[in-house]
Design a protein around this motif. Structure first.
Motif, short mmCIF file in Angstrom:
data_model
loop_
_atom_site.label_atom_id
_atom_site.label_comp_id
_atom_site.label_asym_id
_atom_site.label_seq_id
_atom_site.Cartn_x
_atom_site.Cartn_y
_atom_site.Cartn_z
N GLU A 1 0.77 -1.09 -0.06
CA GLU A 1 -0.03 0.00 0.07
C GLU A 1 0.88 1.35 -0.09
O GLU A 1 0.70 2.34 -0.70
CB GLU A 1 -0.84 -0.06 1.11
N LEU A 2 1.95 1.13 0.68
CA LEU A 2 2.87 2.13 0.81
C LEU A 2 3.53 2.72 -0.43
O LEU A 2 3.60 3.63 -1.02
CB LEU A 2 4.05 2.27 1.87
N ASN A 3 3.86 1.49 -1.46
CA ASN A 3 4.60 1.64 -2.62
C ASN A 3 3.64 2.11 -3.66
O ASN A 3 4.07 2.93 -4.58
CB ASN A 3 5.18 0.41 -3.09
N ILE A 4 2.38 1.82 -3.43
CA ILE A 4 1.29 2.15 -4.60
C ILE A 4 0.94 3.54 -4.23
O ILE A 4 0.99 4.53 -5.18
CB ILE A 4 -0.04 1.52 -4.26
N ALA A 5 1.08 4.21 -3.13
CA ALA A 5 1.00 5.47 -2.76
C ALA A 5 2.06 6.48 -3.26
O ALA A 5 2.06 7.65 -3.86
CB ALA A 5 0.81 5.97 -1.25
N LEU A 6 3.51 5.72 -3.12
CA LEU A 6 4.67 6.45 -3.71
C LEU A 6 4.48 6.51 -5.40
O LEU A 6 4.93 7.66 -5.83
CB LEU A 6 5.78 5.48 -3.09
N ARG A 7 3.92 5.47 -5.97
CA ARG A 7 4.10 5.25 -7.28
C ARG A 7 3.09 6.67 -7.73
O ARG A 7 3.22 7.26 -8.77
CB ARG A 7 3.68 4.30 -7.87
N ASP A 8 2.05 6.70 -6.98
CA ASP A 8 0.86 7.66 -7.46
C ASP A 8 1.26 9.11 -7.18
O ASP A 8 1.25 9.97 -8.03
CB ASP A 8 -0.61 7.50 -6.48
N LEU A 9 2.16 9.19 -6.11
CA LEU A 9 2.98 10.50 -5.82
C LEU A 9 3.88 10.87 -6.85
O LEU A 9 3.92 12.03 -7.41
CB LEU A 9 3.38 10.45 -4.62
N THR A 10 4.72 10.09 -7.22
CA THR A 10 5.72 10.12 -8.25
C THR A 10 5.12 10.31 -9.80
O THR A 10 5.64 11.40 -10.55
CB THR A 10 6.64 9.28 -8.35
N ALA A 11 4.02 9.83 -10.03
CA ALA A 11 3.38 9.84 -11.31
C ALA A 11 2.49 11.34 -11.34
O ALA A 11 2.23 11.96 -12.41
CB ALA A 11 2.40 8.75 -11.44
#
Length: 210
Positions: free
Chosen positions: A198-208
């Motif tokens: 869940e943290l990495n999904i949020a990170l990916r959305d943040l960078t995208a």
């Protein structure tokens, strides 16, 4: 003779009726009732605690995943995982623990190597990780090898590396970790944790979204 046959037939019929009733109750009605209640009250858990991203299922919040690049947060080691060696027709991953004693030389070396790698991977310009900072869950696998979460301490240790790799401010990544830190269940059961998927999904959305 006729009475004996009649009694036997009655007993057989009674046994058959009991079998049919029990099959209907325990094999059909009870499973349907349990499934219906689970779907009505706990649909997420009943369906495997699926985690979705942009409308697609990307995993389960109950099962850890391996193979993230260093641009993402890393999970616990999965040293207990193994490959199916019996029925090789199916590519299966077997979960479990290493079952090595704490003083086993193989385990000691694995922990030392893992600690050295954590220090190396997470030391970036302006921020150096000391071996004493590395928490236990960063260098040891869980009993199943499939633990989906890491400790807040391990997540925080990775913040500077993740920020540097993604060109993000450290404070923003720290806030992301805090937003995904789950407290103790009911306020006192277990330990605080961070779900890596869940943290990495949020990170990916943040960078995208930059």
């Amino acid at each position: 003779m006729n009475n004996s046959v009649t009694n036997t037939a009655r007993l057989l019929w009674a046994g058959l009726r009991a079998l049919l009733v029990l099959t209907l109750v325990t094999g059909v009605l009870y499973p349907l009732a349990v499934t219906g209640v689970a779907q009505a009250l706990f649909p997420g858990r009943a369906n495997g605690s699926e985690v979705t991203s942009h409308g697609k299922v990307v995993g389960s919040s109950l099962i850890g995943q391996q193979g993230y690049s260093l641009a993402y947060f890393q999970p616990r080691p999965a040293d207990g995982l193994g490959a199916n060696s019996l029925n090789t027709r199916y590519k299966l991953i077997l979960s479990g623990a290493t079952n090595l004693a704490a003083d086993n030389p193989k385990l000691v070396k694995a922990v030392e190597d893992a600690r050295a790698k954590v220090v190396k991977d997470n030391s970036v310009p302006g921020y150096t990780v000391r071996p004493a900072q590395v928490p236990a869950d960063a260098v040891t696998s869980s009993g199943s090898g499939l633990d989906p979460a890491i400790s807040p301490a391990y997540a925080e240790l990775q913040v500077h590396r993740v920020a540097e790799r993604n060109g993000l401010p450290v404070a923003r990544v720290e806030r992301l970790v805090k937003e995904h830190t789950q407290g103790r269940a009911l306020g006192f059961v277990g330990e605080p944790q961070v779900n890596v998927l869940e943290l990495n999904i949020a990170l990916r959305d943040l960078t995208a979204g930059r």
